[in-house]
Design a protein around this motif. Structure first.
Motif, mmCIF file in Angstrom:
data_model
loop_
_atom_site.group_PDB
_atom_site.id
_atom_site.type_symbol
_atom_site.label_atom_id
_atom_site.label_comp_id
_atom_site.label_asym_id
_atom_site.label_seq_id
_atom_site.Cartn_x
_atom_site.Cartn_y
_atom_site.Cartn_z
ATOM 1 N N CYS A 55 -3.739 -11.294 -3.274
ATOM 2 C CA CYS A 55 -2.423 -11.386 -3.907
ATOM 3 C C CYS A 55 -2.542 -10.851 -5.324
ATOM 4 C CB CYS A 55 -1.978 -12.844 -3.913
ATOM 5 S SG CYS A 55 -0.336 -13.134 -4.578
ATOM 6 N N THR A 56 -1.500 -10.196 -5.794
ATOM 7 C CA THR A 56 -1.564 -9.655 -7.163
ATOM 8 C C THR A 56 -0.861 -10.570 -8.161
ATOM 9 O OG1 THR A 56 0.392 -8.341 -6.670
ATOM 10 C CG2 THR A 56 -1.735 -7.248 -6.486
ATOM 11 N N GLY A 57 -0.749 -11.830 -7.814
ATOM 12 C CA GLY A 57 -0.076 -12.763 -8.719
ATOM 13 C C GLY A 57 1.235 -13.224 -8.119
ATOM 14 N N PHE A 58 1.612 -14.428 -8.472
ATOM 15 C CA PHE A 58 2.815 -15.005 -7.880
ATOM 16 C C PHE A 58 3.751 -15.460 -8.998
ATOM 17 C CE2 PHE A 58 5.185 -18.560 -6.095
ATOM 18 C CZ PHE A 58 5.716 -17.953 -4.980
ATOM 19 N N PRO A 59 5.007 -15.052 -9.002
ATOM 20 C CA PRO A 59 5.592 -14.094 -8.058
ATOM 21 C C PRO A 59 5.236 -12.656 -8.438
ATOM 22 C CG PRO A 59 7.242 -14.815 -9.630
ATOM 23 C CD PRO A 59 5.993 -15.541 -9.980
ATOM 24 N N CYS A 60 4.966 -11.854 -7.430
ATOM 25 C CA CYS A 60 4.661 -10.448 -7.681
ATOM 26 C C CYS A 60 5.953 -9.638 -7.601
ATOM 27 C CB CYS A 60 3.649 -9.921 -6.667
ATOM 28 S SG CYS A 60 4.279 -9.797 -4.981
ATOM 29 N N GLY A 61 5.828 -8.340 -7.739
ATOM 30 C CA GLY A 61 7.012 -7.480 -7.751
ATOM 31 C C GLY A 61 7.787 -7.474 -6.458
ATOM 32 N N CYS A 81 -6.135 0.703 -2.921
ATOM 33 C CA CYS A 81 -6.585 -0.681 -2.747
ATOM 34 C C CYS A 81 -7.091 -1.288 -4.052
ATOM 35 C CB CYS A 81 -7.638 -0.755 -1.653
ATOM 36 S SG CYS A 81 -6.937 -0.481 -0.022
ATOM 37 N N ARG A 82 -7.640 -0.448 -4.900
ATOM 38 C CA ARG A 82 -8.068 -0.958 -6.196
ATOM 39 C C ARG A 82 -6.849 -1.382 -7.010
ATOM 40 N NH1 ARG A 82 -8.165 2.073 -10.293
ATOM 41 N NH2 ARG A 82 -8.487 4.003 -9.121
ATOM 42 N N LYS A 83 -5.839 -0.531 -7.066
ATOM 43 C CA LYS A 83 -4.647 -0.835 -7.857
ATOM 44 C C LYS A 83 -3.869 -2.019 -7.314
ATOM 45 C CE LYS A 83 -3.692 3.721 -9.869
ATOM 46 N NZ LYS A 83 -2.746 4.866 -9.873
ATOM 47 N N GLN A 84 -3.843 -2.162 -6.001
ATOM 48 C CA GLN A 84 -3.039 -3.230 -5.400
ATOM 49 C C GLN A 84 -3.870 -4.432 -4.961
ATOM 50 O OE1 GLN A 84 0.197 -4.071 -4.638
ATOM 51 N NE2 GLN A 84 0.908 -2.476 -6.016
ATOM 52 N N ASN A 85 -5.167 -4.368 -5.228
ATOM 53 C CA ASN A 85 -6.044 -5.476 -4.834
ATOM 54 C C ASN A 85 -5.921 -5.805 -3.346
ATOM 55 O OD1 ASN A 85 -7.870 -7.638 -5.136
ATOM 56 N ND2 ASN A 85 -6.191 -9.085 -5.426
ATOM 57 N N LEU A 86 -6.217 -4.795 -2.537
ATOM 58 C CA LEU A 86 -6.095 -4.967 -1.087
ATOM 59 C C LEU A 86 -7.440 -4.714 -0.398
ATOM 60 C CD1 LEU A 86 -2.683 -3.116 -0.586
ATOM 61 C CD2 LEU A 86 -3.107 -5.544 -0.191
ATOM 62 N N PRO A 87 -7.658 -5.323 0.764
ATOM 63 C CA PRO A 87 -8.929 -5.147 1.493
ATOM 64 C C PRO A 87 -8.984 -3.769 2.151
ATOM 65 C CG PRO A 87 -7.448 -6.572 2.735
ATOM 66 C CD PRO A 87 -6.763 -6.287 1.442
ATOM 67 N N ILE A 88 -9.847 -2.932 1.642
ATOM 68 C CA ILE A 88 -9.814 -1.519 1.977
ATOM 69 C C ILE A 88 -9.990 -1.213 3.465
ATOM 70 C CG2 ILE A 88 -12.261 -1.215 1.372
ATOM 71 C CD1 ILE A 88 -11.403 1.561 0.208
ATOM 72 N N LYS A 89 -10.938 -1.893 4.079
ATOM 73 C CA LYS A 89 -11.203 -1.579 5.495
ATOM 74 C C LYS A 89 -10.032 -1.980 6.391
ATOM 75 C CE LYS A 89 -15.329 0.265 5.837
ATOM 76 N NZ LYS A 89 -15.483 1.596 6.465
ATOM 77 N N ALA A 98 0.829 -1.208 0.000
ATOM 78 C CA ALA A 98 0.000 0.000 0.000
ATOM 79 C C ALA A 98 0.862 1.256 0.000
ATOM 80 C CB ALA A 98 -0.928 -0.017 1.216
ATOM 81 N N LEU A 99 1.920 1.258 0.784
ATOM 82 C CA LEU A 99 2.794 2.434 0.832
ATOM 83 C C LEU A 99 3.510 2.634 -0.501
ATOM 84 C CD1 LEU A 99 4.367 2.211 4.402
ATOM 85 C CD2 LEU A 99 2.880 4.020 3.523
ATOM 86 N N SER A 100 3.946 1.553 -1.108
ATOM 87 C CA SER A 100 4.609 1.653 -2.409
ATOM 88 C C SER A 100 3.651 2.221 -3.448
ATOM 89 C CB SER A 100 5.092 0.272 -2.861
ATOM 90 O OG SER A 100 6.014 -0.254 -1.929
ATOM 91 N N GLU A 101 2.428 1.737 -3.411
ATOM 92 C CA GLU A 101 1.425 2.244 -4.346
ATOM 93 C C GLU A 101 1.152 3.723 -4.099
ATOM 94 O OE1 GLU A 101 0.095 0.291 -6.902
ATOM 95 O OE2 GLU A 101 -0.385 2.340 -7.548
#
Lengths: 140, 140
Positions: B102-108, A32-40, A13-16
DNA sequence: GCCAATTCCTACTAAATTACTATGTTATCT
DNA sequence: AGATAACATAGTAATTTAGTAGGAATTGGC
């Protein structure tokens, strides 16, 4: 002092945040959309990062988050420390002290655990967001 | 790959085993009495250490445990690995892979976690029972 | 002034892990 | 035979992890 999903999420998240920001705040939903992460969940992590002044936030519409320090001054140790309150107590103190099965504090092993803790923390502190992000960019 | 009470207990028990042994097997009850450890729990840990051939055991009366390797060849990494089956999977694979988020394996970030894992494991592998025990003896 | 977008806050929860305990069984020495 | 050990499996209370749920507070734009 574990590297868990939580640490992984926070780093992603920080990298994004850094990559998506051009001086303007980046919203949680974009991150969270770009990194596919659980927003809450990430919201909670970001509140902890904010408390430790790693990021800052802007309220309301068109608001979002911004890094509060240069990327060369935010380390993995800083991030993990922000996420985990008693991060630094997790070694001998956390392992043995105050347990029924402790042989006294400090015991003969105290310095061993302390040295290990310090070594690993120093290493984690040497890994900055700057390096993490440049690794990502090399790959593209 | 965490250093927990379990690791601490195993190190204390193994150190006591080494210090109490004069070639003859040392019983679990002696180890746990001297180190104030929960016997049934340590039994379980010792069974895992035996599977990985760090210790060996002698059944029956006058039986007990013996170290199965020179103290210079048993590292903290070996011990932790024996106690925790998927020790080596605890990083990227354990953090991200096979998760909904997960955004795919292996990710960045894969190589980052892998490098960190290797660095810490190498360090833990450099700490041998030999050093742990000589630290204890210096204090006396 | 209202609405939408956003951060902030608290509480809850299912699943996993940890650190044990309980209750034996099996093997060996005397 | 009896005592002393290791070996084995199952259960369990407390804690942590990785989330979800539901909303309150704040701000920009119309």
């Amino acid at each position: 002092m574990q590297i868990t999903t939580k640490t992984g999420y926070a780093v992603r998240a920080l990298s994004e945040l850094v990559l998506s920001s051009d001086g303007k705040p980046v919203s949680m939903s974009e991150i969270c959309r770009k990194q596919n992460l659980p927003i809450k969940y990430i919201e909670q992590l970001f509140r902890k990062l904010k408390k430790k002044e790693i990021i800052k936030s802007i309220h309301g519409s068109r608001g979002g988050y911004l890094l509060n320090k240069p990327i060369s001054e935010v380390s993995l140790k800083d991030i993990m420390h922000a996420l985990d309150d008693d991060f630094s107590n997790k070694f001998c103190y956390g392992i043995n002290a105050h347990s029924e099965y402790c042989t006294g504090f400090p015991c003969g092993f105290y310095e061993l655990w302390d040295d290990i803790k310090n070594f690993i923390e120093d290493y984690l502190d040497s890994i900055k967001l700057e390096q993490i992000i440049s690794r990502l960019q090399e790959k593209k």
